[in-house]
Design a protein around this motif. Structure first.
Motif, PDB file in Angstrom:
ATOM      1  N   ASP A  67       2.227  -6.856  -0.164  1.00 26.66           N
ATOM      2  CA  ASP A  67       2.116  -5.468   0.267  1.00 26.66           C
ATOM      3  C   ASP A  67       2.916  -4.751  -0.599  1.00 26.66           C
ATOM      4  OD1 ASP A  67       0.788  -6.347   2.815  1.00 26.66           O
ATOM      5  OD2 ASP A  67       2.359  -6.140   4.088  1.00 26.66           O
ATOM      6  N   GLU A  68       3.974  -5.088  -1.104  1.00 27.48           N
ATOM      7  CA  GLU A  68       4.991  -4.307  -2.044  1.00 27.48           C
ATOM      8  C   GLU A  68       3.870  -4.056  -3.239  1.00 27.48           C
ATOM      9  OE1 GLU A  68       8.862  -6.243  -2.029  1.00 27.48           O
ATOM     10  OE2 GLU A  68       9.203  -5.320  -0.257  1.00 27.48           O
ATOM     11  N   GLU A  69       3.428  -4.989  -3.498  1.00 24.16           N
ATOM     12  CA  GLU A  69       2.732  -4.772  -5.045  1.00 24.16           C
ATOM     13  C   GLU A  69       1.518  -3.982  -4.851  1.00 24.16           C
ATOM     14  OE1 GLU A  69       1.383  -8.997  -5.963  1.00 24.16           O
ATOM     15  OE2 GLU A  69       3.388  -9.394  -6.806  1.00 24.16           O
ATOM     16  N   ALA A  70       0.800  -4.046  -3.814  1.00 18.69           N
ATOM     17  CA  ALA A  70      -0.214  -3.232  -3.414  1.00 18.69           C
ATOM     18  C   ALA A  70       0.316  -1.607  -3.533  1.00 18.69           C
ATOM     19  CB  ALA A  70      -0.995  -3.486  -2.125  1.00 18.69           C
ATOM     20  N   ALA A  71       1.341  -1.414  -2.862  1.00 18.32           N
ATOM     21  CA  ALA A  71       2.228  -0.282  -2.651  1.00 18.32           C
ATOM     22  C   ALA A  71       2.579   0.371  -3.833  1.00 18.32           C
ATOM     23  CB  ALA A  71       3.248  -0.213  -1.453  1.00 18.32           C
ATOM     24  N   ASN A  72       2.950  -0.355  -4.577  1.00 24.37           N
ATOM     25  CA  ASN A  72       3.445  -0.151  -6.155  1.00 24.37           C
ATOM     26  C   ASN A  72       2.112   0.391  -6.884  1.00 24.37           C
ATOM     27  OD1 ASN A  72       6.128  -0.366  -5.353  1.00 24.37           O
ATOM     28  ND2 ASN A  72       6.296  -2.509  -6.260  1.00 24.37           N
ATOM     29  N   GLY A  73       1.069  -0.455  -6.866  1.00 21.84           N
ATOM     30  CA  GLY A  73      -0.010   0.047  -7.448  1.00 21.84           C
ATOM     31  C   GLY A  73      -0.550   1.370  -7.059  1.00 21.84           C
ATOM     32  N   LEU A  74      -0.551   1.666  -5.674  1.00 20.73           N
ATOM     33  CA  LEU A  74      -1.120   2.830  -5.229  1.00 20.73           C
ATOM     34  C   LEU A  74      -0.240   4.067  -5.585  1.00 20.73           C
ATOM     35  CD1 LEU A  74      -2.419   1.628  -1.659  1.00 20.73           C
ATOM     36  CD2 LEU A  74      -3.951   2.202  -3.905  1.00 20.73           C
ATOM     37  N   PHE A  75       1.134   3.880  -5.737  1.00 23.55           N
ATOM     38  CA  PHE A  75       2.066   5.152  -5.619  1.00 23.55           C
ATOM     39  C   PHE A  75       2.666   5.036  -7.064  1.00 23.55           C
ATOM     40  CE2 PHE A  75       1.542   4.174  -0.915  1.00 23.55           C
ATOM     41  CZ  PHE A  75       0.635   5.317  -0.641  1.00 23.55           C
ATOM     42  N   SER A  76       2.226   4.462  -7.980  1.00 21.37           N
ATOM     43  CA  SER A  76       2.648   4.447  -9.380  1.00 21.37           C
ATOM     44  C   SER A  76       2.687   5.607 -10.129  1.00 21.37           C
ATOM     45  CB  SER A  76       2.525   3.194  -9.900  1.00 21.37           C
ATOM     46  OG  SER A  76       0.877   3.342 -10.247  1.00 21.37           O
ATOM     47  N   GLY A  77       2.151   6.773  -9.579  1.00 26.47           N
ATOM     48  CA  GLY A  77       1.958   7.737 -10.418  1.00 26.47           C
ATOM     49  C   GLY A  77       0.660   7.940 -10.909  1.00 26.47           C
TER      50      GLY A  77
END
Length: 86
Positions: A67-77
């Protein structure tokens, strides 16, 4: 008779000591305790045989990490909008 009681207590104590129960942690716990998350992921990667509670912790920790990896990918700018891509 006293010797039998002492032996019985010693055997029961040893049996209970061998049944160490690892608590089952929630996803919220792993989200707030990053060191525990990393430790659990490392344990799960190298463990050959795990108990039921350890297996639940492994699944929970892996789900939180995903979940954290997916969230970082989506909201990484970056952008996922094809119209905005070069």
């Amino acid at each position: 008779m006293m010797m039998k009681k002492a032996l019985l207590l010693a055997v029961l104590g040893a049996m209970l000591a061998g049944c160490a129960h690892q608590p089952v942690y929630t996803a919220q716990y792993y989200r707030t305790h990053k060191a525990a998350l990393k430790k659990e992921i490392a344990f799960c990667a190298k463990a050959e045989k795990v108990s039921d509670s350890e297996a639940k912790n492994c699944r929970t920790a892996q789900a939180v990490q995903s979940d954290e990896e997916a969230a970082n990918g989506l909201f990484s700018g970056g952008t996922n909008n094809p119209a905005l891509l070069p």
